[in-house]
Design an enzyme around this catalytic site. Structure first.
Site, PDB file in Angstrom:
ATOM      1  N   ASP A 166      -1.425  -2.702  -3.660  1.00  0.00           N
ATOM      2  CA  ASP A 166      -2.856  -2.815  -3.890  1.00  0.00           C
ATOM      3  C   ASP A 166      -3.245  -2.334  -5.285  1.00  0.00           C
ATOM      4  OD1 ASP A 166      -2.082  -0.277  -3.036  1.00  0.00           O
ATOM      5  OD2 ASP A 166      -2.896  -0.625  -1.043  1.00  0.00           O
ATOM      6  N   LYS A 168       3.197  -5.379   3.714  1.00  0.00           N
ATOM      7  CA  LYS A 168       1.774  -5.677   3.907  1.00  0.00           C
ATOM      8  C   LYS A 168       1.274  -6.713   2.894  1.00  0.00           C
ATOM      9  CE  LYS A 168      -2.615  -3.318   3.706  1.00  0.00           C
ATOM     10  NZ  LYS A 168      -3.216  -2.054   3.243  1.00  0.00           N
ATOM     11  N   ASP A 213       2.164  -8.261  12.149  1.00  0.00           N
ATOM     12  CA  ASP A 213       3.521  -8.341  11.622  1.00  0.00           C
ATOM     13  C   ASP A 213       4.571  -8.012  12.673  1.00  0.00           C
ATOM     14  OD1 ASP A 213       3.522  -9.470   9.196  1.00  0.00           O
ATOM     15  OD2 ASP A 213       3.660  -7.623   8.030  1.00  0.00           O
ATOM     16  N   ASP A 221      -7.830  -1.695   6.719  1.00  0.00           N
ATOM     17  CA  ASP A 221      -6.685  -1.320   7.552  1.00  0.00           C
ATOM     18  C   ASP A 221      -7.080  -1.370   9.017  1.00  0.00           C
ATOM     19  OD1 ASP A 221      -4.955  -0.993   5.515  1.00  0.00           O
ATOM     20  OD2 ASP A 221      -5.029   1.200   5.485  1.00  0.00           O
TER      21      ASP A 221
END
Ligand SMILES: *[C@@H]1O[C@H](CO)[C@@H](O)[C@H](O)[C@H]1NC(C)=O
Ligand SMILES: CC(=O)N[C@H]1CO[C@H](CO)[C@@H](O)[C@@H]1O
Length: 723
Positions: A437, A275, A134, A299
């Site tokens: 999530d 994310k 990102d 991650d």
């Protein structure tokens, strides 16, 4: 047919339930006493009613937490049976990794993770690793390029010696030199190669520049010739290793896993959804490159510590009896940077060993955003249907030219692709919440699917724990705020889950949803009884009253149980004690901020912010962390809260005891004894805070300005006429 996994109930449940029933009875007695002994108008009436409200809340929250403790499950996967039944006829797996930017997440750390994932004990032609960057940084791309070259050495080395763990950073830090001279030669050779590569990556990151000859020799780098910035650039997709290309082999001639770099398009005028946005772009990009039926997501700082984890996860999906119901398999989040006594209470042991296992009883653990295997289909919105048959052989077989594939993939990673689609809503990870999530997992459960929690004795994924107070507070602020915002939204598990998932499952979700609101009752409990002690206002039963029994029983039993839970989950006694301190600290800072931010959001005052916890810390700090000395150092408002509460309790204890002793009235002590005990415990647990305020000289102490501010607040509190 033999099952591919076993499910066992945790032992000792009858005893647990008996204990829970007695504690519940105790709570009811406490509340009954509170409600029937309200003092007449005057002195302590308001404070007493406040105590009633607070204890009602604590009682309610305790009941919520019982859902996951009632009958936890343990799962055990039989990967030998999987191997016997399927051999290498296993489904393809796409591994998705997200990194934010090269400053907060050093590329060399990320690359060690990527290498550990590429080196899974799994047919390499069925493995595809995707990295989303990102930061859109040429440095990360360069690091991944170096990694793709080093993998040709690293993968054969892992296989030949069957080493664990397969993150080179972790392996070389942990392992000793082999005795066998031939093995030693290769060991040293690979270690040198790795060290050199890490050095090249680190120095590139430091200087901010990629070696010139690299840039001219490899076309991928030309993507950065357009002068974009990290917040404004075109979509980039580069297939560094194409597993379908027979020429892409390692030094032993084995096929390599596919390796893909992606930086989705960023433009200042479009919101990128953090994310979750990156994950959704990866899901789409992978769908034109490999389209594996299983998606694993981890991650970037969490390396694989067990090269058999994919096979273990497949034992659940491929199980003949249960497999068709399972949407995702969640592994716990483990840390390798823990000190012995876990100074910041970060072990997550109770969550990992008890709570997630307890959720498994009622339909499955939450999706915690890392260390998780999903079916692609469920992540993309499919509802459960018992007749649905997954096609485990699916995957892309066509031999399209690589640049055509890249072009197609880029078109899926643009800013506008998701406009007028269900992405971020019905499809993929959900947007608009800092814990995307959890809400995604909840929606999957509500579509009829189950999930499974696999917590093998040897940690499958290992990450980096927060190593300072500030990082810990920040991480828990994000978690508590996000979960509370789910609770307040239309996704509140009690409403959204009503009729779709079972009540105890809803309660399990709410344990985290209600973390944040715990802050206010806790603040009340650490302030008001102590002030009452100073002013001589009793708020608990007298020492000779029979009503004191339920208060003592509930408190003592609850703490003994929490100690038992901590010790059996792998904490030390000191670790439990530190955990209690951090429990307090988190509640009066992180959770309080979580509440405040949610209220601000409801009132339309602030937009949601998202702060990345930095994973690098300076040398002094690391040393103090290893010595288990709490790190403060800066003058943040949350430290003022911590210092004020600590100081106020000290003043109240000293002042209150002084008055009792000088007055010479036993009566007074009788009525105030429980307050003396409560205040005394708070003082004892806060000893490291006093040290940081008054005794320590290092840079991590509480700054003088914070101490001064807290003294000011304590003076104010003493003059407020609450009683
Ligand atoms: C990682 O795996 C090794 C075995 O290879 C084990 O000894 C170690 O405890 C694991 N690490 C963590 C943090 O659990
Ligand atoms: C970020 C960080 O603190 N990393 C440390 C984790 O622990 C290992 C070994 O204990 C250290 O070498 C790292 O520096």
């Amino acid at each position: 047919m033999e099952r591919l996994f076993a499910t066992e109930k945790a032992g000792g449940r009858a005893l647990y339930k008996l204990h829970a029933v007695t504690v519940f009875a105790g709570i009811c007695l406490v509340l009954y006493y509170r409600a029937t002994h309200v003092p007449a108008a005057g002195a302590g009436r308001a404070a007493w009613l406040g105590m009633l409200a607070v204890e009602l809340w604590f009682g309610f929250y305790w009941v919520i937490t019982q859902a996951v403790r009632w009958c936890p499950l343990r799962r055990r996967a039989f990967k030998d049976r999987l191997a016997a039944r399927y051999g290498d006829r296993l489904p393809c797996v796409d591994i998705l990794v997200c990194t934010a930017d090269p400053q907060s997440e050093p590329p060399s750390l990320v690359m060690a993770t990527v290498l550990s994932l590429m080196a899974y004990n799994y047919p390499p032609e069925k493995l595809n690793v995707y990295l989303s960057d990102d930061g859109g940084s040429i440095l990360t791309f360069y690091a991944l390029w170096e990694t793709s070259a080093f993998a040709k050495r690293w993968l054969p080395f892992c296989r030949r010696y069957n080493i664990e763990p397969r993150s080179p950073a972790a392996y070389f830090a942990e392992s000793d030199e082999p005795d066998d001279p031939r093995a030693l030669e290769e060991w040293s050779f690979v270690k040198d190669l790795y060290d050199e590569m890490t050095e090249r990556i680190d120095s590139a990151v430091k200087s901010g520049k990629v070696p010139e000859e690299m840039k001219v020799n490899h076309k991928g780098f030309s993507e950065w010739n357009t002068g974009g910035t990290s917040k404004d650039h075109q979509p980039i997709v580069q297939i560094l290793i194409d597993g379908k290309d027979r020429g892409a082999v390692d030094n032993d001639g084995n096929v390599l896993p596919t390796l893909v770099y992606m930086a989705r398009e960023k433009r200042p005028q479009y919101h990128h959804n953090f994310k979750a946005g990156a994950m959704n772009a990866l899901i789409r990009v992978s769908s034109v490159i490999s389209k594996s039926p299983i998606i694993m997501n981890v991650d970037c700082d969490m390396y694989s510590n067990n090269s058999d984890s994919i096979r273990e996860a497949l034992c659940f999906f491929l199980d003949e009896e249960m497999g068709h119901k399972i949407a995702f398999v969640q592994y716990p989040q483990n840390y390798n940077n823990m000190t012995k006594n876990n100074i910041y209470g970060n072990s997550l042991n109770a969550i990992n060993q008890v709570e997630l296992a307890g959720m498994d009883t009622w339909g499955g653990p939450l999706y915690i955003g890392t260390g998780c295997f999903h079916r692609r289909e469920t992540l993309c919105g499919r509802s459960f249907n018992k007749d649905y048959k997954e096609d485990w052989d699916q995957g892309i077989k066509t031999q399209q030219r690589i640049d055509q594939t890249e072009e197609k993939a880029k078109s899926l990673a643009t800013c506008t692709y998701e406009h007028n689609t269900q992405w971020g809503n019905e499809i993929g990870l959900k947007y608009g919440c800092p814990v995307e999530d959890v809400i995604t997992g909840l929606a999957i459960h509500c579509r009829g699917w189950e999930s499974v929690y696999n917590n093998p004795p040897r940690a499958a994924f290992v990450g980096v724990a927060p190593t300072t107070m500030a990082q810990t507070i920040l991480q828990h602020k994000r978690w508590s705020e996000g979960n509370f915002s789910i609770f307040l939204s239309k996704y509140c598990p009690f409403f959204f889950g009503h009729g779709k998932i079972r009540l105890p499952h809803q309660m399990g979700y709410c344990i985290y949803g209600l973390w944040a609101p715990n802050s206010l009752p806790t603040l009340y409990y650490v302030l008001i009884p102590s002030l009452g002690l100073l002013k001589g206002t009793p708020l608990f039963p007298e020492i000779m009253s029979p009503w004191i029994t339920p208060f003592i029983y509930v408190t003592v039993v609850k703490n003994i149980y929490s100690l038992y839970e901590a010790l059996t989950s792998g904490d030390t006694l000191g670790g439990w004690w530190n955990g209690q301190r951090m429990w307090l600290v988190k509640r009066i800072t992180s959770y309080l901020y979580g509440v405040i931010d949610n209220i601000r959001k409801l009132l339309g005052l602030s937009k949601m912010g998202f702060v990345i916890s930095p994973k690098v810390s300076d040398e002094d700090e690391s040393k103090r962390y290893e010595q288990e000395i709490m790190e403060f150092g800066t003058s943040s408002p949350e430290y003022v809260i911590i210092a004020t509460i600590a100081l106020l309790n000290l003043v109240c204890l000293v002042g209150g005891l002084g008055q009792i002793l000088t007055s010479g009235q036993n009566m007074l002590l009788n009525g105030l004894l429980l307050q003396v005990v409560l205040c005394g415990l708070l003082v004892i647990i806060n000893i490291p805070i006093y040290e940081a305020m008054f005794l320590r000289k290092d840079r991590g102490r509480i700054p003088f300005s914070v101490t001064l501010a807290s003294v000011g607040f304590v003076m104010m509190a003493l003059f407020v006429p609450i009683f």
